[in-house]
Design an enzyme around this catalytic site. Structure first.
Site, PDB file in Angstrom:
ATOM      1  CG  HIS A 274      -1.902  -1.156   1.197  1.00 53.65           C
ATOM      2  ND1 HIS A 274      -2.694  -1.551   0.127  1.00 53.65           N
ATOM      3  CD2 HIS A 274      -2.144  -2.060   2.181  1.00 53.65           C
ATOM      4  CE1 HIS A 274      -3.367  -2.625   0.451  1.00 53.65           C
ATOM      5  NE2 HIS A 274      -3.053  -2.970   1.684  1.00 53.65           N
ATOM      6  CG  ASP A 325      -5.316  -6.202  -0.088  1.00 54.34           C
ATOM      7  OD1 ASP A 325      -5.313  -7.054   0.797  1.00 54.34           O
ATOM      8  OD2 ASP A 325      -5.286  -4.989   0.168  1.00 54.34           O
TER       9      ASP A 325
END
Length: 459
Positions: A274, A325
């Site tokens: 991220h 993810d």
């Protein structure tokens, strides 16, 4: 003679090689590797023929079990709905999953990843313990279920057993996090089990996950790093949410990426997942570190995380890869497309992913960057169609492209920006075909097991 012992030959009218696109490429494959690559050649009798061959991508960040809640968290249940409220629904799912459930859910996901154009998945795995918080008789049971699912489907996996110590900065784990509880010794034991059972398999790699700075304290981080080899991948969630940045400033006195770059040996084997909320100095330093930024645009959009400062980062030489993810929409095309479109919406201009001084195809740049970053972050011997590398291939269905007769970089631009999904026809992993004509031999069985598992979990 096993299938991998014999030499296979494939002839591609166009193939993306490390030096760029080449026409009329004949590939020789043996023992799971590319042996010889001949461009501007001619096919021979018995060659498998195709129009377009790509080196496949790696999804560098995955939580496979979350595939079982895809689409179920899209109703507002709180006026201030956010990542933190979504997490409560994720915890409720995590509380119920057994190793058999994990295998069934992961097999369905990995099948979808293969059909989407991925041949390696970085599985960031923290669901370690039984529902009551006790260790399984085999502490690595849940990790081994993920590896079993990868073997069932044929995808490559980089299993990343993840250290998880705290609920937040300086806070003890909450009751709903008891399945995540781990120590450096516990994680080292899982890594040893996986290595002992699977190190000979070229599709199975392992690395280390550190959940986040809010979940792993300085001492545990240092101890964990001292217990693992200096050559394995290290992945960590960092700076995903602004609240996390604020809490890190309050507790550690520095922003999370700055703290990590100051206090940990961050280098090219690290993947910072991220890293959404960076200031200018963190962006510059992360780019210079050689680490990979693990970007997950679909999940980051789904959770309302924000946009990574992509252009500033890549203009300073930063590396990145993509991950699926939460697996709410497993799609290589959608990850790359949303990565670029998010930048366009922020900057209010077009073709933003390229470094500021570069002209050319956005699709090619995105694909090359995600290919290199994902391969590096997953630590596997693929990512290129070249002699001596693992023989992974993604064969495109030329008839499914939006326009006919595309050549070279226009293929990648069209595939990412004009196709709902990557138009995958065939997929090879380590010299073996795992998808042919869009079909996986185990897909009906895998889908049935997945449906039965999800029905039971939801009931």
């Amino acid at each position: 003679m096993s299938p991998q012992d014999r030499t296979r030959f494939l002839f591609a009218r166009q193939a993306l090689l490390p030096g760029g696109w080449r026409h009329n490429v004949r590939l020789s494959i043996a023992d799971g590797q590319f042996v010889r690559i001949e461009a501007n050649s001619a096919p021979e009798p018995g060659d498998t023929r195709c129009a377009i061959a790509l080196p496949p991508l790696s999804s560098l960040h995955s939580h496979a079990f979350q595939r079982a809640m895809a689409g179920l968290a899209e109703s507002r249940r709180d006026p201030a709905d956010s990542f933190w409220t979504w997490r409560r629904q994720m915890y409720a799912l995590a509380a119920r999953i057994t190793p058999d459930d994990m295998r069934a859910i992961a097999a369905q996901l990995y099948l979808e990843l293969l059909k989407s154009g991925f041949t390696q998945v970085g599985e960031f795995h923290y669901l370690h313990r039984a529902p009551d918080g006790s260790a399984y008789d085999t502490p690595a049971a849940m990790a081994l279920a993920l590896v079993d699912a990868a073997q069932e489907t044929g995808i490559g996996i980089t299993i990343l057993p993840t250290l998880y110590r705290h609920a937040g900065f300086g806070r003890a784990l909450a009751p709903e996090q008891k399945r995540f509880a781990s120590t450096p010794d516990f994680i080292a034991g899982i890594l040893e089990t996986i290595a002992a059972r699977h190190d000979a398999d070229p599709r199975i790699r392992h690395g280390l996950g550190l959940h986040s700075l809010r979940a792993v304290d300085r001492e545990s981080l240092s101890h964990m790093l001292s217990m693992v080899g200096a050559d394995i991948p290290v992945h960590i969630h960092v700076a995903e949410q602004k609240r996390e940045v604020t809490e890190c400033l309050d507790y550690l006195g520095r922003r999370p990426v700055a703290w990590l770059l100051d206090e940990a040996p961050v280098d090219s084997r690290w993947c910072l997942v991220h890293a959404t909320h960076l200031d200018e100095d963190e962006t510059r330093r992360l780019a210079a570190s050689g680490a990979t930024a693990g970007l997950c645009p679909v999940t980051e959009a789904n959770l309302g995380d924000g946009f990574f400062p992509l252009n500033a980062y890549v203009s300073q030489g930063g590396r990145f890869g993509i991950g699926t993810d939460s697996n709410c929409l497993p799609s290589a095309a959608e990850e790359l497309r949303l990565l670029e479109y998010g930048q366009r919406l922020t900057a209010r201009k077009r073709c933003c992913a390229l470094p500021s001084d570069m002209l050319g195809s956005v699709g090619r740049y995105l694909y090359d960057s995600a290919l290199e970053g994902g391969t590096r972050a997953c630590g596997h011997a693929g990512g290129r169609i070249a002699p001596g590398t693992r023989a992974d291939l993604c064969i495109l269905d030329e008839a499914a492209m939006a326009l006919p007769d595309l050549e070279q970089d226009a293929i990648l631009d069209g595939m990412i920006f004009a196709c709902p999904v990557v138009p995958v026809r065939d997929v090879m992993v380590a010299g073996e075909w795992v998808v042919r004509d869009g079909y996986h031999a185990g897909q009906d069985r895998i889908a049935a097991a997945f449906r039965e598992t999800v029905r039971r979990l939801r009931s």
